[in-house]
Design an enzyme around this catalytic site. Structure first.
Site, PDB file in Angstrom:
ATOM      1  N   LYS A  58      10.284  -2.125   8.772  1.00 39.58           N
ATOM      2  CA  LYS A  58       9.924  -1.102   9.769  1.00 39.58           C
ATOM      3  C   LYS A  58      10.480  -1.489  11.147  1.00 39.58           C
ATOM      4  CE  LYS A  58       5.898   0.171   7.087  1.00 39.58           C
ATOM      5  NZ  LYS A  58       4.568  -0.195   6.655  1.00 39.58           N
ATOM      6  N   GLN A 102      -1.256  -2.028   8.694  1.00 39.29           N
ATOM      7  CA  GLN A 102      -0.762  -2.204   7.328  1.00 39.29           C
ATOM      8  C   GLN A 102      -1.949  -2.317   6.368  1.00 39.29           C
ATOM      9  OE1 GLN A 102       2.486  -2.002   6.468  1.00 39.29           O
ATOM     10  NE2 GLN A 102       2.019  -2.289   4.312  1.00 39.29           N
ATOM     11  N   ASP A 125       0.573   7.078  10.865  1.00 42.15           N
ATOM     12  CA  ASP A 125       0.379   6.968   9.419  1.00 42.15           C
ATOM     13  C   ASP A 125      -0.410   8.157   8.867  1.00 42.15           C
ATOM     14  OD1 ASP A 125       1.429   5.082   7.741  1.00 42.15           O
ATOM     15  OD2 ASP A 125       0.048   3.494   8.332  1.00 42.15           O
TER      16      ASP A 125
HETATM   17  N1  GUN Z   1       0.471   0.065   2.488  1.00 45.19           N
HETATM   18  C1  GUN Z   1       1.186   0.658   1.497  1.00 45.19           C
HETATM   19  N2  GUN Z   1       1.756   1.794   1.945  1.00 45.19           N
HETATM   20  C2  GUN Z   1       1.387   1.920   3.238  1.00 45.19           C
HETATM   21  C3  GUN Z   1       1.651   2.903   4.239  1.00 45.19           C
HETATM   22  O1  GUN Z   1       2.330   3.905   4.037  1.00 45.19           O
HETATM   23  N3  GUN Z   1       1.085   2.674   5.439  1.00 45.19           N
HETATM   24  C4  GUN Z   1       0.312   1.589   5.680  1.00 45.19           C
HETATM   25  N4  GUN Z   1      -0.201   1.460   6.888  1.00 45.19           N
HETATM   26  N5  GUN Z   1       0.048   0.675   4.798  1.00 45.19           N
HETATM   27  C5  GUN Z   1       0.577   0.854   3.568  1.00 45.19           C
END
Ligand code: GUN
Length: 299
Positions: A58, A102, A125
């Site tokens: 990211k 996350q 998100d």
């Molecule tokens: N863990 C697995 N996929 C994601 C996601 O799309 N966003 C976040 N924040 N954590 C994740």
């Protein structure tokens, strides 16, 4: 061999990597035109290697787009108060246009309380309960749509798949993918069925599906013979096996039956990342508009 499809009739591969690359160029141009670089803040609690890898990718993509990123790393045994205090500081930080926590958080933490601290306008998100609630309701619009389902929808759109009146089956009901995916397909006027671990007659449900979104996290769980010929298959699974990365769909057998299919890797994965960047850009653009309104508005 009888029954075998000639090569030219095998499923069309939906190239998520190429579609994400095209969106990346569009975003790069938009970022370059902004007065301030959009900023993404990430929060990672603990040292799960897969989560570290996701976070790194990211940040790398942010840099490639000319965006800023900041990262908060907390120990696996961080307290609820410590995590909440980081999120509250980011909520106040004008350089963090978007905040990503996350998931999953370690089991001792209250995920719901942490996610509710992300301001709606920074919820890139789309996991804030109000954004999820809006996604579930008719006539409401969330500020942001969760990135993986948004990426799947973009793949369906760019592939010209007709969703109105289509039968769509989402396999899996996670908060991150399955549930919001089903809600988005519902908004797009598909007739949606969610298949989960307690579902009966999975085979007959899949056989009727014009669109299948597999998000169950089990390697090669869906096989070609279960699919409706000509259907569109979106494979969200990323499963590490002795044969390398595989999806939730057995690719070779599915490709022989489906009309279109996403590969793993190179399908949904790159789309998830680019949707996060798009949401962060949108968050930054909205914050600039708010600032302009405040500056230009009545004193
Ligand atoms: N863990 C697995 N996929 C994601 C996601 O799309 N966003 C976040 N924040 N954590 C994740």
């Amino acid at each position: 061999m009888p029954g075998e499809k000639p090569a030219h009739m095998s499923a069309n591969i939906i190239d998520g990597k190429a579609i994400a690359a095209a969106i990346k160029e569009e975003l790069k141009a938009q970022v370059a035109g902004l007065p301030v670089a959009p900023g993404l803040a990430t929060v990672l609690v603990g040292d799960d290697p897969a989560s570290h890898t996701y976070i790194r990718s990211k940040h790398r993509l942010c840099a490639e787009l000319g965006m800023r990123s900041l990262h908060h790393q907390l120990a696996a045994d961080a307290t609820q108060e410590q995590v909440e205090s980081v999120v509250k500081s980011l909520a106040e930080n004008p350089e963090a246009h978007g905040i990503l926590i996350q998931l999953p958080l370690p089991a001792h933490l209250d995920e719901e309380r942490v996610l509710a601290l992300v301001p709606l306008e920074k919820d890139v998100d789309g996991f804030h309960p109000i954004n999820v609630g809006r996604l579930a309701m008719k006539g409401r619009r969330p500020e942001f749509v969760p990135c993986t389902p948004a990426g799947c929808m973009r793949l369906l759109e760019r592939s010209g798949v007709e969703l109105k009146g289509a039968r769509a089956v989402v396999v899996g009901r996670s908060n991150i993918v399955g549930l919001p995916m089903a809600l988005l397909l519902n908004h797009a006027d598909a007739t949606v069925t969610i298949v989960h671990s307690r579902t009966k007659n999975v085979d007959s449900i899949l056989k009727e599906a014009d669109v299948v979104v597999a998000a169950i996290g089990k390697a090669n769980f869906i096989r070609g013979e279960q699919l409706k010929p000509g259907s569109c298959v979106i494979d969200v699974g990323i499963n590490r096996t002795s044969e390398g990365l595989v999806g939730d769909v057995e690719f070779a057998s599915a490709q022989a039956v489906a009309g279109r299919i996403t590969p793993v890797p190179g399908g949904v994965g790159p789309m998830t990342l680019i949707m996060l960047m798009e949401n962060t850009l949108k968050a930054a653009q909205k914050s600039f508009q708010v600032r302009e309104l405040k500056v230009g508005g009545p004193g």
